[in-house]
Design an enzyme around this catalytic site. Sequence first.
Site, PDB file in Angstrom:
ATOM      1  N   HIS A  45       0.726  -1.265   0.039  1.00  0.00           N
ATOM      2  CA  HIS A  45      -0.068   0.049   0.047  1.00  0.00           C
ATOM      3  C   HIS A  45       1.024   1.331   0.127  1.00  0.00           C
ATOM      4  O   HIS A  45       1.938   1.185   0.615  1.00  0.00           O
ATOM      5  CB  HIS A  45      -1.009   0.028   1.208  1.00  0.00           C
ATOM      6  N   ASP A  89       1.100   3.947   1.343  1.00  0.00           N
ATOM      7  CA  ASP A  89       1.985   4.707   2.416  1.00  0.00           C
ATOM      8  C   ASP A  89       3.131   3.707   3.150  1.00  0.00           C
ATOM      9  O   ASP A  89       3.757   4.502   4.118  1.00  0.00           O
ATOM     10  CB  ASP A  89       0.870   4.678   3.728  1.00  0.00           C
ATOM     11  N   HIS A  90       3.277   2.452   2.739  1.00  0.00           N
ATOM     12  CA  HIS A  90       4.352   1.948   3.072  1.00  0.00           C
ATOM     13  C   HIS A  90       5.769   1.808   2.042  1.00  0.00           C
ATOM     14  O   HIS A  90       6.797   1.257   2.457  1.00  0.00           O
ATOM     15  CB  HIS A  90       3.965   0.454   3.353  1.00  0.00           C
ATOM     16  N   HIS A 121      -4.090  -8.987   6.745  1.00  0.00           N
ATOM     17  CA  HIS A 121      -4.712  -7.661   6.266  1.00  0.00           C
ATOM     18  C   HIS A 121      -5.453  -7.891   4.957  1.00  0.00           C
ATOM     19  O   HIS A 121      -5.673  -9.220   4.774  1.00  0.00           O
ATOM     20  CB  HIS A 121      -3.556  -6.839   5.874  1.00  0.00           C
ATOM     21  N   ASP A 162      -0.734  -3.036   9.821  1.00  0.00           N
ATOM     22  CA  ASP A 162      -1.582  -3.469   8.970  1.00  0.00           C
ATOM     23  C   ASP A 162      -1.750  -4.899   9.198  1.00  0.00           C
ATOM     24  O   ASP A 162      -1.615  -5.562   8.299  1.00  0.00           O
ATOM     25  CB  ASP A 162      -1.360  -3.122   7.246  1.00  0.00           C
ATOM     26  N   HIS A 190       1.046   3.707  13.559  1.00  0.00           N
ATOM     27  CA  HIS A 190       0.356   3.691  12.540  1.00  0.00           C
ATOM     28  C   HIS A 190      -1.112   4.152  12.977  1.00  0.00           C
ATOM     29  O   HIS A 190      -2.366   3.378  12.559  1.00  0.00           O
ATOM     30  CB  HIS A 190       0.127   2.141  12.063  1.00  0.00           C
TER      31      HIS A 190
END
Lengths: 304, 304
Positions: free
Chosen positions: B63, B65-66, B138, B206, B265
Amino acid sequence: MLDVCLLGTSGMMPLPGRALTALMTRFGGSSLLIDCGEGTQVAIRQKGWSFHPIDTICFTHYHGDHISGLPGLLLSMGNAERTEPVTLIGPKGLEKVVNSLLIIAQGLPFPLQFIELTGREQEFSVNGYILRAFRVSHNVTCYGYTIEIPRGGKFFPELAKEKNIPVQYWNRLQHGETVETPDGVFTPDMVLGPPRKGLKVTYCTDTRPTAGLVENASKSDILICEGMYGEPEKRAKALEKKHMMFTEAAKVAKDAEVQELWLTHYSPSLLYPQNYMRDAKKIFANTLAGKDLMSRTLEFAEKE
Amino acid sequence: MLDVCLLGTSGMMPLPGRALTALMTRFGGSSLLIDCGEGTQVAIRQKGWSFHPIDTICFTHYHGDHISGLPGLLLSMGNAERTEPVTLIGPKGLEKVVNSLLIIAQGLPFPLQFIELTGREQEFSVNGYILRAFRVSHNVTCYGYTIEIPRGGKFFPELAKEKNIPVQYWNRLQHGETVETPDGVFTPDMVLGPPRKGLKVTYCTDTRPTAGLVENASKSDILICEGMYGEPEKRAKALEKKHMMFTEAAKVAKDAEVQELWLTHYSPSLLYPQNYMRDAKKIFANTLAGKDLMSRTLEFAEKE
């Protein structure tokens, strides 16, 4: 009213307290972004401006520091529930580069429209202003941009009366429209004075000085221009890497007869841009060392 | 000595003052990074740690944001003149995702090596520590990681003397090596006490709580674990989005018998994580609300 914000002033890489160079403007409810490096979305938040109305994102070129923040920004715009299309404008290769980056930003809730620049200059009409892209000179294809809000001549009702133009046509004439009526054809020049000064902002980064840049920046209210190096001993590096010295940007500003020059896109090695302003100001007095989130609201010179 | 720094604590998008969640560790001159969102390179600079020794970069999943900060970080590592290879580790698809992002980071002066995780658990020996990836739960394939620095038993010279082991073999035995000699075969257990407590850090983000997470985090010195939501009314959202409540992370920490839990997070909607610590601390007292750039130097419990 045109709001202009220099979101960051760093070139090459983002630094603590110095975000990558990008410009955001707001006009009549529509926002424009030029360049979107890593951290640009954070700078927009810091300024307190909204992502939501960004309908146009332009790129000067595709070096990482000018586009690395795009996937994150688009994801955040999606999270802010934008559904209206976003237009992306940039040199050839735009769609390929963006689609490649979108591998980490899939399922956006709004469509993207791509406009790839091909000519030396290209002009667009965007929500009441004129956006013009023009080629500059870097080691890859790179464009600068001007944003212009033209302003027509002043309306003189006494002229309209003198020429016996019925009052129901005045508004259309005032807005520059030619009106054909049973009473005759009326043209705007019959009731308007000469065009008045509008607003103009020019943004360019990653380039050597060029005649085209001077020409396109001509008489801008603000020229936001790269000044990668201030130190005189970096001149050879500026030439080699196709960047500009502060003094070269000042010369462009002077030749283009702009109102104000904001320097930006500083090399990470340039810790104190303020230390190198004197020589630039000798060439063009109204040179400012750009700072992150520096902004200005431009208004028409003549109020009515 | 193992240095551990939580580079950021934000989930989903970077915020002013709250960088995206990522972990950096340093051990014996080698650095490890887990996750690399937009702005991670700025956080590393803010901490004053160097990019140069980062030889391994792990991803929990892809994803934005990672991983959105990877091209920028690699470019900056290139500018810092790294030439040694960098190993990237992550779920299946790693090479495709990274190569896709590298469209804006071409010509890096160091090679990339890719290790794609396939099993439920996978262990690597990296410059003196053990890195273990383990599957979590996840809405896409996602892994947590543990870093372990094992420590052998204490060496007892009196035992070596008792057993008439010549002194030239002591050092090798002390380091766990079996030594075959004309005088006989000597094994480490002849001179060493039982293995002593090493160092262990677990990072996961996550995911919902899982038995595998509890098992892998078992007896960690620090468990760095996502706590997307603190507010009790967000429980349904945590379930739907496959994230964790603060209290769920605390339960994992308790069951895994870790020393300390650092929450991270956070949802961008969670403005004040501190306000929701009470319920988590009731479950696991040693719960800390993670903060950007929070760090710790872990040392072996027994000094000699």
